[in-house]
Design a protein around this motif. Structure first.
Motif, PDB file in Angstrom:
ATOM      1  N   LEU A 103     -50.834  -7.030  50.472  1.00  0.00           N
ATOM      2  CA  LEU A 103     -50.958  -6.624  51.880  1.00  0.00           C
ATOM      3  C   LEU A 103     -49.968  -6.990  52.871  1.00  0.00           C
ATOM      4  O   LEU A 103     -49.586  -6.201  53.805  1.00  0.00           O
TER       5      LEU A 103
ATOM      6  N   VAL B 257     -53.081  -1.060  58.082  1.00  0.00           N
ATOM      7  CA  VAL B 257     -52.713  -1.467  56.602  1.00  0.00           C
ATOM      8  C   VAL B 257     -53.800  -0.976  55.329  1.00  0.00           C
ATOM      9  O   VAL B 257     -53.653  -0.446  54.373  1.00  0.00           O
ATOM     10  N   SER B 258     -54.888  -1.220  55.849  1.00  0.00           N
ATOM     11  CA  SER B 258     -56.063  -0.430  55.063  1.00  0.00           C
ATOM     12  C   SER B 258     -56.064   0.780  54.786  1.00  0.00           C
ATOM     13  O   SER B 258     -56.320   1.241  53.723  1.00  0.00           O
TER      14      SER B 258
ATOM     15  N   VAL C 126     -53.166   1.430  52.342  1.00  0.00           N
ATOM     16  CA  VAL C 126     -53.080   0.799  50.894  1.00  0.00           C
ATOM     17  C   VAL C 126     -54.427   0.792  50.364  1.00  0.00           C
ATOM     18  O   VAL C 126     -54.268   1.212  48.902  1.00  0.00           O
TER      19      VAL C 126
END
Lengths: 200, 200
Positions: free
Chosen positions: B128, B149-150, B153
Motif C-alpha cells: 500500500l 488507498v483502500s 487497491v
DNA sequence: TGATTAACGGTACATCTTGTATCGGATTTT
DNA sequence: AAAATCCGATACAAGATGTACCGTTAATCA
C-alpha cells in the motif's frame, strides 16, 4: 425407496458430532486441525469412521461450509436501507461469526487445490449476492453493478483478511451513499479530464 | 570484526540454492511444500542443514519474503500519473509475479500464527505504501488518504485473492480519477441525505 | 422371525514425516 | 597449527497418514 441397513437417524448422529467439533477446531486452531487423527481424539469417534465420511481435511472443510447456515437477506425494497443493513450484517459476520475463519481457511485451501477453488468462488459469491440483489432496484446493471458491489464490499474484506482489523463500517456506509447519490463519480464516467454533470 | 570459521562465501551458496528451490516450490505447490524434508529432496542439501537454517516452514517463507526484491516506486510528483502507474504496476505484480503466491501463502500462514501475522501486516503495508506516497501531493491526509488507498487497491486484491481473476485495471483507473476529480463523493462527505456541493 | 444391509469401532500394518541429537569431515580465519 | 564454523550423514523416538480387514450393532425388508 429406502434400502435396508442403518440409515442416519437420531441414534447415528456421529456426523453432526464430528462436524460441530470440526467447526470448533477450525475456529480455534485453524484448518490444519481438521485431520482425521485430530477429529478422532477430539470426539472419540473412530478414526476409520472419520476417514469413511471425509477422506481428506479439505472434505471436512467443504462439509462445514455446506452445512453452514446462510443468512436470508430480508430486504425492504428501499435500496439505501437495504444496502446499509447489508453492510452492517457483513461487518458483524466478518468479525465474530465463523465467516472470518471460513474465509481464511478457504483462501488457504483454495490456493493450490482446484476443487477448493470452486468452493471459494461459490462462498464469495454468496457473500456478494445480497448486495447485488439489494442494488437491483437502483437501476444499476451489468458491470456497473459489479463495480458498485466491489467498491462497497472489497474494503471490508481487505480489512478482515489482510489487515486483520475490524471492518470499517463508517467508510462502507459512506461508499453506499456515494454509489447511490453520485454514481457518475465511480461508474460509467468517462476516463478523465471530463467533469461530471451538474447535480439537479 | 570477523570471526574465524567458514563464513558465507562463494563456496557456500547452499542458502541461495535452497531459497531459490523454495520459491519455486512455493509458487508451484504452495506453502505446504516448504518443509525441510521437501527442500531436502528437491535440492540435495542435507535435511539437517535445512533445519539449521530454518527450523520451521514459516521461517522459510519469512526468509523468502525478506529476500524478495521490492520494486522502487519511481514517482514523477504528478499525482494522477503516479497513481495510474502504481495501479498498472500492482495489477502486473498480482498477476504473474510472486506477489500473488506470497499473498496466498502469507494469508494462510498468518491466520493462526502471530509472528506470521506481523509479517503479513508489513507485507501488505509495503504493497500500500507506494499509493500513499503517490497520494501525498494531492492534499489528502489521515483517514481520508487511507480511505482513498483502500478504495483504489482493495478491489484489485479482492479480484486476485478471492475471485481468482485478473485484477480489473480499468475500474481501478476510474477509481483513481474519481478520487482525484471528485473526492467529496467518497471522502469527507456528510453521511447521507445531504447532497454534495455543486461543482464550480 | 430371520436374513440382509449399512454404519461404526477396533486393530493392524507399512510408510512417511517431524524434531532432535550426535559424529566426523572440510574449509577458512586467527 | 589451532580454533571456529559450516555441512553431510546417521540414528532415533514419536507421531501422522492411508489402507485394509474383521466383528458388532441396529435398522430394514422379505
Amino acid at each position: 425407496m429406502t434400502r435396508p441397513g442403518r440409515p442416519a437417524g437420531p441414534a447415528s448422529d456421529t456426523e453432526a458430532v464430528v462436524l460441530t467439533a470440526a467447526l470448533d477446531l477450525l475456529l480455534t486452531e485453524g484448518a490444519a486441525a481438521l485431520s482425521a487423527q485430530r477429529l478422532h481424539t477430539a470426539t472419540g469417534v473412530s478414526r476409520s469412521t472419520v476417514y469413511r465420511h471425509w477422506p481428506t481435511p479439505h472434505a471436512v472443510l467443504a462439509a462445514l461450509i455446506e452445512v453452514a447456515p446462510r443468512p436470508a437477506p430480508s430486504h425492504t425494497g428501499e435500496v439505501r436501507t437495504d444496502l446499509h443493513a447489508e453492510v452492517d450484517a457483513l461487518c458483524d459476520r466478518l468479525r465474530d461469526k465463523p465467516v472470518g475463519g471460513f474465509l481464511h481457511a478457504i483462501v488457504a485451501a483454495a490456493a493450490w487445490d482446484s476443487a477448493m477453488a470452486d468452493l471459494r468462488r461459490r462462498y464469495v459469491e454468496d457473500l456478494l449476492a445480497p448486495f447485488r440483489t439489494a442494488l437491483a432496484p437502483a437501476g444499476l446493471t451489468g458491470a456497473a453493478r459489479e463495480d458498485a458491489v466491489s467498491a462497497i464490499v472489497s474494503p471490508l474484506l481487505l480489512d478482515a483478511l489482510l489487515l486483520d482489523r475490524p471492518a470499517a463500517r463508517e467508510r462502507a456506509h459512506r461508499t453506499v451513499d456515494a454509489v447511490l447519490d453520485t454514481p457518475h463519480c465511480l461508474f460509467g464516467a468517462p476516463r478523465w479530464g471530463v467533469r461530471p454533470p451538474e447535480l439537479a
